[in-house]
Design an enzyme around this catalytic site. Structure first.
Site, PDB file in Angstrom:
ATOM      1  N   GLY A 162       0.765  -1.248   0.000  1.00  0.00           N
ATOM      2  CA  GLY A 162       0.000   0.000   0.000  1.00  0.00           C
ATOM      3  C   GLY A 162       0.788   1.286   0.000  1.00  0.00           C
TER       4      GLY A 162
ATOM      5  N   SER B 110       1.106  -7.433   0.004  1.00  0.00           N
ATOM      6  CA  SER B 110      -0.011  -8.383   0.006  1.00  0.00           C
ATOM      7  C   SER B 110       0.265  -9.552  -0.941  1.00  0.00           C
ATOM      8  CB  SER B 110      -1.293  -7.657  -0.424  1.00  0.00           C
ATOM      9  OG  SER B 110      -1.112  -7.094  -1.711  1.00  0.00           O
ATOM     10  N   GLU B 111       1.267  -9.401  -1.806  1.00  0.00           N
ATOM     11  CA  GLU B 111       1.591 -10.460  -2.777  1.00  0.00           C
ATOM     12  C   GLU B 111       2.806 -11.275  -2.342  1.00  0.00           C
ATOM     13  OE1 GLU B 111      -0.341 -11.219  -4.976  1.00  0.00           O
ATOM     14  OE2 GLU B 111      -1.225  -9.519  -6.043  1.00  0.00           O
TER      15      GLU B 111
ATOM     16  N   HIS C 236       2.955  -3.725 -13.371  1.00  0.00           N
ATOM     17  CA  HIS C 236       1.815  -3.717 -14.298  1.00  0.00           C
ATOM     18  C   HIS C 236       2.183  -2.883 -15.532  1.00  0.00           C
ATOM     19  CE1 HIS C 236      -0.810  -3.916 -10.359  1.00  0.00           C
ATOM     20  NE2 HIS C 236      -0.161  -5.044 -10.584  1.00  0.00           N
TER      21      HIS C 236
ATOM     22  N   HIS D   6      -3.885  -9.024 -15.023  1.00  0.00           N
ATOM     23  CA  HIS D   6      -3.247  -8.447 -13.838  1.00  0.00           C
ATOM     24  C   HIS D   6      -1.948  -7.707 -14.153  1.00  0.00           C
ATOM     25  CE1 HIS D   6      -1.914  -9.287  -9.391  1.00  0.00           C
ATOM     26  NE2 HIS D   6      -1.545  -8.104  -9.820  1.00  0.00           N
TER      27      HIS D   6
HETATM   28  P1  13P Z   1       1.124  -4.355  -2.515  1.00  0.00           P
HETATM   29  O1  13P Z   1       1.191  -2.865  -2.334  1.00  0.00           O
HETATM   30  O2  13P Z   1       0.406  -5.032  -1.370  1.00  0.00           O
HETATM   31  O3  13P Z   1       2.488  -4.958  -2.739  1.00  0.00           O
HETATM   32  O4  13P Z   1       0.219  -4.680  -3.777  1.00  0.00           O
HETATM   33  C1  13P Z   1       0.414  -4.015  -4.982  1.00  0.00           C
HETATM   34  C2  13P Z   1      -0.013  -4.820  -6.161  1.00  0.00           C
HETATM   35  O5  13P Z   1       0.320  -4.479  -7.268  1.00  0.00           O
HETATM   36  C3  13P Z   1      -0.847  -6.026  -5.975  1.00  0.00           C
HETATM   37  O6  13P Z   1      -0.910  -6.754  -7.173  1.00  0.00           O
END
Ligand code: 13P
Length: 262
Positions: free
Chosen positions: A46, A77-78, A99, A160
């Site tokens: 985040g 989170s990944e 991305h 994604h």
């Molecule tokens: P994080 O900030 O939790 O690493 O997530 C960013 C993201 O691109 C999730 O796919």
């Protein structure tokens, strides 16, 4: 051995590069580096990866559990996706998830990067398959990515983004750049009449160069028995039987062809 603080600074530098190059928007993307078999540095969840300082960087164990994080910061989170790569690829020391616009465009359109259009992409990447869609932060993405880990150093993540990994952070980042450059060129050439693909013989010569250079990492040129015997291979030959990894390679080939609608 380079100290931990320097590695944290390098992670911030690569974070700034992926942000400045438009490979991530807002708080997207994540980066990790292996320190040893049970200690890994990773970006926090985040935050914008373009504005990090070393204090942001978290340390986790091989299960992704926090070893150290400053107040207000939690691991990406990944993190499970990163840890699966380290678990199944002991040669990997860094993982980058971003991305990038064109690569992610292909991942959203469901088109893997398989057309041999330029020597550098063929040598560096071979092809870039698409790992099947999974919900972010769950085991679905690690499970989908796992199928491709023994044959490639970069994958697209369906609907994604992209994931790259290598023996160093700089090399993992370079893989991401190569994926995006390849996707961008493929996109442009499709707009102006479609790419004139390299021939199978030309691809074979490039694979041979890669093998002669002894380039590290996983690549179709090192797996396909047809490539080794100088016969047509990869980029859709579907003749990968006979190798130790035969089942896996044929499965990957089948999936890539399926995605191509062949
Ligand atoms: P994080 O900030 O939790 O690493 O997530 C960013 C993201 O691109 C999730 O796919």
């Amino acid at each position: 051995m380079i100290n931990e603080y320097e590695i944290k600074k390098q992670i911030c530098e690569i974070g700034k590069r992926i942000y400045d190059k438009g490979m991530v928007a807002s708080n997207d993307g994540n980066i990790s580096v292996k320190l040893n078999d049970n200690e890994f540095l990773c970006t926090p969840t985040g935050v914008s990866k373009g504005f990090m300082t070393p204090e942001y960087i978290c340390k986790v164990d091989r299960n992704g559990k926090v070893i150290q994080a400053n107040p207000g910061f939690k691991p990406s989170s990944e993190i499970k996706m990163h840890m699966r790569v380290y678990k199944e690829r002991p040669d990997v020391n860094a993982v980058v998830h971003a991305h990038p616009l064109y690569a992610t465009g292909f991942a959203i359109a469901g088109i893997p990067l398989t057309q041999p259009i330029m020597p550098e992409a063929v040598i560096a990447l071979g092809c870039v398959p698409i790992a099947e869609y999974g919900t972010p932060s769950t085991e679905e993405i690690p499970d989908a990515v796992s199928k491709y880990l023994q044959s490639f150093d970069a994958v697209l993540l369906e609907n994604h983004g992209a994931l790259s990994f290598s023996d160093s952070l700089l090399n993992a980042y370079h893989k991401m750049e190569s994926v995006e450059f390849y996707a961008h060129l493929l996109f442009i050439s499709k707009q102006i009449g479609g790419p004139k693909e390299l021939s199978e013989a030309q691809v074979q010569r490039l694979y041979e160069i890669r093998r002669q250079f002894g380039m590290k990492g996983k690549h179709p040129a090192d797996l396909c028995p047809n490539a080794k015997s100088g016969q047509p291979s990869c980029h859709g030959c579907g003749k990968c039987g006979g190798h130790d990894n035969a089942d896996m390679v044929s499965e990957i080939t089948r999936r890539v062809l399926e995605q191509l609608g062949k």
